[in-house]
Motif scaffolding. Sequence first.
Motif, mmCIF file in Angstrom:
data_model
loop_
_atom_site.group_PDB
_atom_site.id
_atom_site.type_symbol
_atom_site.label_atom_id
_atom_site.label_comp_id
_atom_site.label_asym_id
_atom_site.label_seq_id
_atom_site.Cartn_x
_atom_site.Cartn_y
_atom_site.Cartn_z
ATOM 1 N N VAL A 195 14.977 10.662 11.685
ATOM 2 C CA VAL A 195 13.690 10.774 12.391
ATOM 3 C C VAL A 195 12.561 10.806 11.349
ATOM 4 O O VAL A 195 11.533 10.128 11.484
ATOM 5 N N TYR A 196 12.779 11.570 10.290
ATOM 6 C CA TYR A 196 11.766 11.666 9.239
ATOM 7 C C TYR A 196 11.516 10.287 8.610
ATOM 8 O O TYR A 196 10.370 9.858 8.462
ATOM 9 N N GLU A 197 12.581 9.589 8.269
ATOM 10 C CA GLU A 197 12.464 8.283 7.588
ATOM 11 C C GLU A 197 11.728 7.255 8.445
ATOM 12 O O GLU A 197 10.855 6.536 7.962
ATOM 13 N N ILE A 198 12.108 7.183 9.725
ATOM 14 C CA ILE A 198 11.472 6.194 10.616
ATOM 15 C C ILE A 198 9.980 6.494 10.733
ATOM 16 O O ILE A 198 9.135 5.600 10.689
ATOM 17 N N THR A 199 9.650 7.777 10.869
ATOM 18 C CA THR A 199 8.236 8.163 11.011
ATOM 19 C C THR A 199 7.467 7.862 9.725
ATOM 20 O O THR A 199 6.341 7.342 9.757
ATOM 21 N N GLU A 200 8.090 8.163 8.600
ATOM 22 C CA GLU A 200 7.440 7.924 7.301
ATOM 23 C C GLU A 200 7.137 6.424 7.148
ATOM 24 O O GLU A 200 6.040 6.042 6.738
ATOM 25 N N GLU A 201 8.098 5.595 7.496
ATOM 26 C CA GLU A 201 7.902 4.140 7.391
ATOM 27 C C GLU A 201 6.784 3.665 8.307
ATOM 28 O O GLU A 201 5.960 2.838 7.938
ATOM 29 N N LEU A 202 6.782 4.201 9.527
ATOM 30 C CA LEU A 202 5.757 3.825 10.504
ATOM 31 C C LEU A 202 4.353 4.166 9.978
ATOM 32 O O LEU A 202 3.437 3.345 10.016
ATOM 33 N N TYR A 203 4.203 5.373 9.472
ATOM 34 C CA TYR A 203 2.890 5.795 8.977
ATOM 35 C C TYR A 203 2.507 5.033 7.709
ATOM 36 O O TYR A 203 1.340 4.707 7.508
ATOM 37 N N ALA A 204 3.504 4.748 6.863
ATOM 38 C CA ALA A 204 3.204 3.998 5.627
ATOM 39 C C ALA A 204 2.744 2.589 5.987
ATOM 40 O O ALA A 204 1.770 2.073 5.430
ATOM 41 N N LYS A 205 3.434 1.981 6.945
ATOM 42 C CA LYS A 205 3.096 0.610 7.354
ATOM 43 C C LYS A 205 1.643 0.523 7.824
ATOM 44 O O LYS A 205 0.960 -0.462 7.580
ATOM 45 N N HIS A 206 1.178 1.567 8.501
ATOM 46 C CA HIS A 206 -0.194 1.547 9.011
ATOM 47 C C HIS A 206 -1.170 2.294 8.094
ATOM 48 O O HIS A 206 -2.286 2.622 8.513
ATOM 49 N N LYS A 207 -0.716 2.600 6.897
ATOM 50 C CA LYS A 207 -1.544 3.311 5.904
ATOM 51 C C LYS A 207 -2.149 4.590 6.495
ATOM 52 O O LYS A 207 -3.361 4.845 6.380
ATOM 53 N N MET A 208 -1.300 5.362 7.139
ATOM 54 C CA MET A 208 -1.806 6.575 7.801
ATOM 55 C C MET A 208 -1.190 7.854 7.236
ATOM 56 O O MET A 208 -1.243 8.892 7.881
ATOM 57 N N LEU A 209 -0.624 7.763 6.018
ATOM 58 C CA LEU A 209 0.034 8.960 5.484
ATOM 59 C C LEU A 209 -0.960 10.016 4.993
ATOM 60 O O LEU A 209 -0.569 11.147 4.712
ATOM 61 N N ASP A 210 -2.244 9.618 4.894
ATOM 62 C CA ASP A 210 -3.244 10.590 4.429
ATOM 63 C C ASP A 210 -4.312 10.865 5.471
ATOM 64 O O ASP A 210 -5.447 11.210 5.118
ATOM 65 N N LEU A 211 -3.981 10.701 6.734
ATOM 66 C CA LEU A 211 -5.018 10.903 7.773
ATOM 67 C C LEU A 211 -5.679 12.261 7.642
ATOM 68 O O LEU A 211 -4.976 13.274 7.586
ATOM 69 N N PRO A 212 -7.004 12.302 7.631
ATOM 70 C CA PRO A 212 -7.691 13.596 7.477
ATOM 71 C C PRO A 212 -7.577 14.473 8.731
ATOM 72 O O PRO A 212 -7.327 13.960 9.804
#
Length: 214
Positions: A197-214
Amino acid sequence: MAERQDGFCLREVLAAFRACLTAEQTVLMDPYLRGWNGLIRFLNSLGTIFSFVSKDAVTKIQIMEKYRSSDQRERYETLQTMVEYELASGLVSLKNRGECPESGCRTILRLHRALHWLQMFLEGLRTSQEDSKTSVICTDSYNASLANYHPWVIRKAATLAFCALPTRNAFLENMNLGTPEEAVDMLGEALPYVCKVYEITEELYAKHKMLDLP
Ligand SMILES: CCCCCCCC/C=C\CCCCCCCC(=O)N[C@@H](COP(=O)(O)O)[C@H](O)/C=C/CCCCCCCCCCCCC
């Protein structure tokens, strides 16, 4: 540690994270939130010293539950549909928190970071020696994950609270999975689902450049 009276069993929490995963490699929102609600129940049983943590997590879960019972509920069926919908509708701010303070994307990102901590903490518990200190395992996994996103005052409060954690075996017994050895076996079987679950979510957020959302 005495047998739990509240019926909590970590097996159900881990089963919820397993139930998040679909054949299409998407993550279902309802079991994700159910898994978190189970964790909060466990956290609350550790004492009021963790109230500041559970309060923040509950607020975030409630934001997501509100979306799931709104008119837009289908948009929030999976993390993938949520990301697609919120990005296409301009509901996510990539720069300023004040613009979209309760977007699903930023809210899930906070839980996602906490899931990284959980994954490391449970793996640490599982692989540690019987006389290892839970507080040390917890502090190490926190420092390697969530702490990077928290200001000094929260890091300090969290580290102090960790000192109140029970011993490793008492902690494992409190999961209600049988003996500490049985709990360790169960963690070995179930943790890969949490990691997935963690990996899939991490990939999803990385793909949309959202890993640093404020
Ligand atoms: C039976 C399983 C064994 C493990 C049980 C663990 C139970 C864990 C339950 C919940 C975990 C904590 C969830 C914390 C979510 C934190 C989200 C967050 O980072 N929020 C911060 C940023 O939010 P925004 O301001 O950007 O909206 C917020 O500032 C944080 C505030 C509260 C402090 C969070 C401290 C986190 C410590 C995590 C370790 C929990 C200790 C559990 C001990 C077993």
